[in-house]
Scaffold this motif. Structure first.
Motif, PDB file in Angstrom:
ATOM      1  N   LEU A  93      -0.926  10.732  28.433  1.00 52.19           N
ATOM      2  CA  LEU A  93      -0.645  12.134  28.151  1.00 52.19           C
ATOM      3  C   LEU A  93       0.574  12.273  27.240  1.00 52.19           C
ATOM      4  N   ALA A  94       1.633  11.513  27.551  1.00 56.63           N
ATOM      5  CA  ALA A  94       2.865  11.621  26.770  1.00 56.63           C
ATOM      6  C   ALA A  94       2.634  11.213  25.322  1.00 56.63           C
ATOM      7  N   THR A  95       1.865  10.174  25.124  1.00 52.30           N
ATOM      8  CA  THR A  95       1.553   9.755  23.751  1.00 52.30           C
ATOM      9  C   THR A  95       0.834  10.875  23.009  1.00 52.30           C
ATOM     10  N   GLY A  96      -0.131  11.481  23.691  1.00 50.57           N
ATOM     11  CA  GLY A  96      -0.838  12.595  23.063  1.00 50.57           C
ATOM     12  C   GLY A  96       0.124  13.689  22.648  1.00 50.57           C
ATOM     13  N   VAL A  97       1.063  14.022  23.532  1.00 50.65           N
ATOM     14  CA  VAL A  97       2.001  15.100  23.243  1.00 50.65           C
ATOM     15  C   VAL A  97       2.899  14.751  22.056  1.00 50.65           C
ATOM     16  N   PHE A  98       3.474  13.553  22.098  1.00 50.54           N
ATOM     17  CA  PHE A  98       4.314  13.142  20.960  1.00 50.54           C
ATOM     18  C   PHE A  98       3.510  13.187  19.667  1.00 50.54           C
ATOM     19  N   GLY A  99       2.258  12.692  19.746  1.00 52.57           N
ATOM     20  CA  GLY A  99       1.418  12.629  18.561  1.00 52.57           C
ATOM     21  C   GLY A  99       1.177  14.001  17.953  1.00 52.57           C
ATOM     22  N   VAL A 100       0.954  15.004  18.796  1.00 53.21           N
ATOM     23  CA  VAL A 100       0.728  16.346  18.261  1.00 53.21           C
ATOM     24  C   VAL A 100       1.997  16.885  17.611  1.00 53.21           C
ATOM     25  N   PHE A 101       3.120  16.716  18.291  1.00 54.93           N
ATOM     26  CA  PHE A 101       4.346  17.310  17.769  1.00 54.93           C
ATOM     27  C   PHE A 101       4.723  16.745  16.402  1.00 54.93           C
ATOM     28  N   VAL A 102       4.538  15.449  16.219  1.00 50.66           N
ATOM     29  CA  VAL A 102       4.985  14.881  14.947  1.00 50.66           C
ATOM     30  C   VAL A 102       3.884  14.874  13.879  1.00 50.66           C
ATOM     31  N   GLY A 103       2.653  15.254  14.257  1.00 47.68           N
ATOM     32  CA  GLY A 103       1.538  15.115  13.325  1.00 47.68           C
ATOM     33  C   GLY A 103       1.614  16.039  12.117  1.00 47.68           C
ATOM     34  N   LEU A 104       1.302  15.470  10.948  1.00 50.65           N
ATOM     35  CA  LEU A 104       1.265  16.281   9.735  1.00 50.65           C
ATOM     36  C   LEU A 104      -0.128  16.288   9.131  1.00 50.65           C
ATOM     37  N   ASP A 105      -1.061  15.727   9.890  1.00 49.88           N
ATOM     38  CA  ASP A 105      -2.424  15.686   9.413  1.00 49.88           C
ATOM     39  C   ASP A 105      -3.267  16.403  10.455  1.00 49.88           C
ATOM     40  N   LEU A 106      -4.137  17.282  10.009  1.00 52.81           N
ATOM     41  CA  LEU A 106      -4.869  18.112  10.962  1.00 52.81           C
ATOM     42  C   LEU A 106      -5.741  17.301  11.910  1.00 52.81           C
ATOM     43  N   PHE A 107      -6.400  16.316  11.368  1.00 50.16           N
ATOM     44  CA  PHE A 107      -7.274  15.510  12.214  1.00 50.16           C
ATOM     45  C   PHE A 107      -6.440  14.741  13.248  1.00 50.16           C
ATOM     46  N   HIS A 108      -5.350  14.181  12.733  1.00 51.55           N
ATOM     47  CA  HIS A 108      -4.396  13.463  13.579  1.00 51.55           C
ATOM     48  C   HIS A 108      -3.924  14.369  14.717  1.00 51.55           C
ATOM     49  N   LEU A 109      -3.578  15.597  14.355  1.00 49.19           N
ATOM     50  CA  LEU A 109      -3.070  16.539  15.342  1.00 49.19           C
ATOM     51  C   LEU A 109      -4.123  16.812  16.415  1.00 49.19           C
ATOM     52  N   LEU A 110      -5.338  17.059  15.961  1.00 49.40           N
ATOM     53  CA  LEU A 110      -6.393  17.392  16.914  1.00 49.40           C
ATOM     54  C   LEU A 110      -6.742  16.191  17.788  1.00 49.40           C
ATOM     55  N   PHE A 111      -6.708  15.025  17.196  1.00 47.44           N
ATOM     56  CA  PHE A 111      -6.991  13.784  17.908  1.00 47.44           C
ATOM     57  C   PHE A 111      -6.031  13.606  19.085  1.00 47.44           C
ATOM     58  N   PHE A 112      -4.747  13.740  18.785  1.00 47.93           N
ATOM     59  CA  PHE A 112      -3.757  13.565  19.848  1.00 47.93           C
ATOM     60  C   PHE A 112      -3.787  14.725  20.833  1.00 47.93           C
TER      61      PHE A 112
END
Lengths: 513, 490
Positions: free
Chosen positions: B119-138
């Motif tokens: 869960l924490a990885t997902g959260v970090f991934g969304v916050f730092v994501g600059l790519d839409l797919f990346h953001l949605l993935f996390f």
């Protein structure tokens, strides 16, 4: 050294109590004696510095002195900006004087002493911050911060009905400060800064309609100012309190522990009056002028009805509590007169009235704190506040009786003691401006005599209640030490008010002359 | 070569989670120590990034980019600016304190920490994501473990119901958002999910107005916006303590942040068109959420509904679409995250000892647990927006922004503050003061040192931001400026 002192003395005064609170919290909870002494000694620090401040303050220099300014919340244009003038410096002196005395009287608290002392010191910082702030947002921060320790002091260390009283106190004050908060935001928005010195010039000169997105029309600046004016007035009116917003006061004062009542009546009520002088009159001169008659009317009602309510009480502490409504009415009456007289020939009279009002704030601080202290003393010995349960105690406690009579006379306005000077000045100043009000207010003065004498008579004179025979009701030495400075000041101001009036007058002249 | 520090932050939890699964299940102590070590690394690095971020330069920093699925224009693309950096730090803080609080969890801690860290990885991934797919993935990575965490370790009475409700709500929300995202992808003609590129795509105003609600509200479901908020109190209450902390502290920010990052920043014209609706709904959040919190009899539900109320302030800040409002919303996300984590930690500590959360059955806990009471009071003051605490620093600019945008809303929403004061004072009075019921007398064990550290860290941050806003406000403001730039410098 003196340089450092003169550029930082206000920060030292402001922050030393909270630092002391942290120190107190570090002590082990079981070391009650050490905690009490630490708190007391710490509270002498701001007192010492404010005495120095008083001597170093130059009444002849216009504007704020000992100004300090540092970045604080720069994102929205608010800064840590402190300074004193003749009005605030006397309030600072009052606060720093009353706190050690209140702590001294708190020796009788023996439950969770550490938390009590720490809260008390935090309260002192909150109150000082209100008087010292020259930034609207900082002012609001301290205005609210003072509320929290007071709530807990009443709620945790108060008497039987404390839950109700503390909740009422909190909700009343917060409801008032909500409007204040919204109005401060409005002012900040319109003038682009929260700095009082800048706002005073910019905001009052503001004549453009205020455009607010989302509204179909630009708000006329008159409307905006009127809304903000009432928001300020309401917040301060609740705090003073002005009739009919006073009903939280008897409850809170009565239920609070003795030292809490001393500070509540001695300093917290002054915050509201100070708000009128510092913010309402300078920021809204026109609105204040058009509504001065309302303010004056409410003040007279507070004087008269407060006195009658006080007279009707059978609870000694409630009697003293209502007397605050009565005495603070004079402060507000002076303020109303100043608002009314702006720009007219009566301005010279208004100066006298405001001088009287500020001095009355100081004097009421001394006498109300003294009265609550003495009520606390007799309550501690007898465990009752019911006036009908006392009777003829003078022979049992002669020293206490003498002190009580002295303090009550100061509160009543006996010439030669402090209350007379300030009330006389208010009445003298207001007379040409609000003649009818003043005349009606005189009734209040008469009733003041009635309730003070009623209190004295029921406690000290009359047939002796034999129940107390053999009880040691006499005032303790520590309590005498706590009230002695108050009595000395009552006498000194009564005989020679010049030392404090000189400082107050110089500022009042510049603001309202 | 510079250290890919954001990637390390993102992947530390999940790698640690996998490693933890390799530890035999009965070696609980080792499991906990490994979890603690991972959370210290994540917190330490977040703090390091926070402190070394160059505030004078602003913009996206610590940027890393790697091609992921080049044919579709998808890349692994991360970076931080003033808006998301505090949230990264927040996640580090909640992760660290969450591990400390969960030390006593005895039922399969290995799996618990593994899921929590995914869960924490997902959260970090969304916050730092600059790519839409990346953001949605996390985003999906963050939502899914929640189901298991609540359904397995939650409160027996409602866990299955709450877990299902939460998951359905959030998946539906994210699917709706996905539709909007695909519409953007195909319409832009850029063949890229790069958000910085999409910001410049100049979508037609009509297109923006049509798709904005799907994207914004799709994500805002997780931010708890009215009327899609009612998964959240149930979820909060059913979750075990550390998960509630994550859930209210971080996950709801995830929804709000994504709604801002994707909805408002990529479709600014749409945001302008729909902002009155958001203002209206969020006002309901603030006032109605506070009223509902006031009538709850369950301690944890009070806090659950208080989150609904406070997240409304975040949404209000967004909807002002001006600098003050957005700055305040950014600060409120951080402040509320820390505050609510503190609240749930306290509720957990009380519940673990009293085995009930009925407010009427509790009382007098301040004598048995003075530090817990103090921490709750600090949280309560933050929640009331008391000056000197972070809540004030956050709410004040929001209200400034509201005055500019819609004064009526400012006045109505301000009522929420008074109601909040009333319910917080009620809870403090009933739970921590008054007399303790006889059955608890002498049975309330003191909290351990790890709990103490967690409480002191959380409460300390709230006070620090409150008395010295300069540690965070200018940073968030630079992030808000970036949003304003996209909105056309309004």
């Amino acid at each position: 050294m003196t340089d450092f002192l003169s550029t930082h003395v206000l920060s030292i005064i402001l922050l030393s109590p909270v630092a002391g609170a942290a120190l107190v919290l570090l002590l082990p909870a079981s070391r009650v004696r050490a905690i009490r002494w630490t708190a007391f000694v710490v509270s002498l620090v701001p007192l010492a510095f404010s005495i120095w401040l008083w001597t170093a303050y130059d009444a002849a220099v216009p504007g704020y002195q000992f100004v300090e300014k540092a970045a604080w919340y720069s994102a929205i244009g608010s800064s840590y900006h402190l300074g004193v003038d003749g009005i605030s410096i006397s309030m600072v002196l009052l606060t720093t004087l009353l706190t050690p005395l209140a702590l001294l009287i708190s020796w009788s608290i023996d439950e969770r002493v550490r938390g009590y002392m720490a809260l008390f010191l935090m309260l002192e910082t909150g109150m000082l911050g209100v008087f010292l702030s020259l930034d609207l947002l900082m002012f609001f921060v301290f205005w609210e911060i003072g509320l929290v320790p007071m709530y807990f002091l009443i709620n945790q260390w108060g008497s039987a009905n404390r839950n109700y009283a503390s909740f009422k106190f909190l909700i009343y004050t917060m409801a008032g400060s909500l409007g204040l908060l919204l109005a401060i935001q409005l002012i900040g928005l319109a003038s682009g800064t929260f700095d009082l010195v800048e706002i005073t010039s910019r905001w009052t000169a503001l004549n453009e309609p205020l455009t607010v997105l989302g509204l179909p029309v630009a708000l006329p600046i008159g409307t905006v100012k009127a809304i903000a004016f009432w928001a300020f007035v309401l917040a301060f009116a609740i705090k003073v309190p002005i009739w009919p917003f006073h009903t939280w006061l008897p409850d809170a004062h009565t239920e609070a522990p003795t030292a809490g009542s001393m500070i509540l009546a001695g300093v917290l009520l002054k915050l509201g009056a100070y708000g009128f002088l510092r913010f309402v009159l300078p920021l809204y001169p026109e609105q204040a002028q058009s509504f001065a008659w309302v303010l004056g009317l409410l003040a007279v009602l507070a004087i008269v009805l407060g006195a009658f309510s006080s007279w009707a009480q059978d609870d000694f502490k409630r009697l003293v509590a209502y007397s605050s409504v009565n005495h603070m009415g004079f402060v507000v009456l002076g303020v109303a007169a100043a608002a009314q007289a702006r720009g007219t020939l009566a301005a010279a009279d208004a100066v006298i009235a405001v001088n009287g009002a500020v001095l009355q704030m100081f004097n009421h601080g001394l006498s109300a704190a003294g009265m609550f202290l003495l009520v606390g003393v007799i309550y501690e010995r007898t465990h009752t506040r019911d006036l009908t349960a006392y009777g003829g105690l003078f022979p049992l406690a002669p020293v206490y009786g003498g002190i009580l009579i002295f303090t009550a006379m100061a509160s009543l306005g006996l010439p030669g003691l402090n209350g007379f000077v300030s009330e006389f000045m208010v009445v003298r100043g207001v007379w040409p401006i609000f003649t009818v009000y003043t005349a009606v207010g005189m009734i209040g003065l008469l009733i003041t005599g009635a309730y003070v004498l009623k209190g004295l008579g029921k406690v000290l004179h009359g047939p002796r209640n034999e129940k107390w025979q053999g009880h040691d009701l006499e005032i303790r030495r520590r309590e005498i030490v706590a009230i002695a400075p108050l009595m000395a000041l009552m006498l000194v101001i009564g005989v020679w008010p010049g030392w404090i009036l000189g400082v107050i007058n110089a500022t009042v002249l510049r603001l309202f002359g | 070569m510079t250290l890919p520090v954001l990637s390390i932050i993102v992947f530390t939890p999940i790698v640690a989670g996998m490693l933890i699964l390799l530890i035999p299940g009965d070696r609980k102590r080792e499991v906990r120590l490994a979890a603690l070590a991972a959370s210290v690394v994540a917190l330490g690095l977040s703090l390091w990034v926070y402190l070394t971020y160059d505030r004078s330069a602003g913009g996206y920093q610590f940027v890393e980019r790697a091609s992921w699925i080049p044919r579709l224009g998808i890349s692994y693309y991360v970076g931080v600016d003033g808006m998301n950096l505090p949230l990264v730090l927040l996640t580090g803080i909640v992760m660290f304190t969450g591990v400390l609080i969960s030390w006593g969890l005895d039922d399969r801690p290995r799996e618990f920490f593994a899921f929590l860290f995914i869960l924490a990885t997902g959260v970090f991934g969304v916050f730092v994501g600059l790519d839409l797919f990346h953001l949605l993935f996390f985003y999906e990575i963050a939502v899914f473990p929640m189901f298991l965490l609540i359904a397995i370790w939650g409160w027996q009475v409602t866990r299955e119901y709450a877990a299902m409700k939460l998951t359905l709500y959030l998946f539906i929300g994210s699917v709706v958002a996905l539709v909007g995202i695909l519409a953007m992808y195909f319409t832009s003609g850029l063949q890229s999910f790069d958000m910085l590129a999409l910001e410049q795509a100049n979508f037609a105003p009509d297109f923006q107005r049509t798709w904005f609600p799907m994207v914004f509200f799709g994500f805002a479901v997780l931010g708890g916006i009215f009327p899609f908020h009612n998964w959240s109190p149930d979820g909060h209450v059913a979750a075990p303590t550390a998960v509630s902390m994550f859930h209210a502290g971080v996950l709801m920010k995830l929804g709000a942040f994504a709604a801002l990052r994707v909805g408002i920043m990529l479709l600014p014209e749409g945001a302008k068109f729909w902002s009155p609706l958001i203002l209206g709904l969020a006002t309901v959040n603030v006032v109605y959420g506070a009223l509902i919190a006031m009538v709850q009899t369950d301690f944890k539900y009070v806090i659950g509904f208080s989150s609904v109320s406070h997240m409304g302030l975040v949404m209000l800040g967004f909807a002002t679409l001006n600098r003050d409002g957005l700055t305040g919303a950014g600060l409120q996300m951080f402040s509320h995250g820390v505050m609510t984590a503190l609240f749930f930690a306290v509720v957990g500590m009380v519940y673990d000892r009293a085995h009930t959360r009925e407010i009427s059955k509790l009382g007098g806990f301040s004598k048995a647990m003075p530090l817990v009471a103090l921490a709750f009071i600090v949280g309560g003051l933050v929640s009331m927006g008391m000056p000197g605490f972070s809540g004030f620093v956050a709410e004040f600019p929001i209200f400034l922004g509201l005055w500019r945008a819609q004064p009526i809303v400012a006045i109505i929403a301000a009522l929420g503050i008074v109601i909040t004061a009333a319910y917080i004072m009620r809870v403090i009075g009933r739970v921590f003061f008054g007399s303790m019921p006889a059955e608890f007398e002498g049975h309330i064990s003191p909290i351990n040192n790890l709990d103490r550290i967690a409480l002191v860290v959380l409460a300390g941050i709230l006070v620090l931001v409150g008395i010295q806003p300069a540690v965070m406000a200018p940073l968030v403001q630079s992030g808000a400026d970036n949003v304003i730039r996209l909105l056309g410098g309004a």
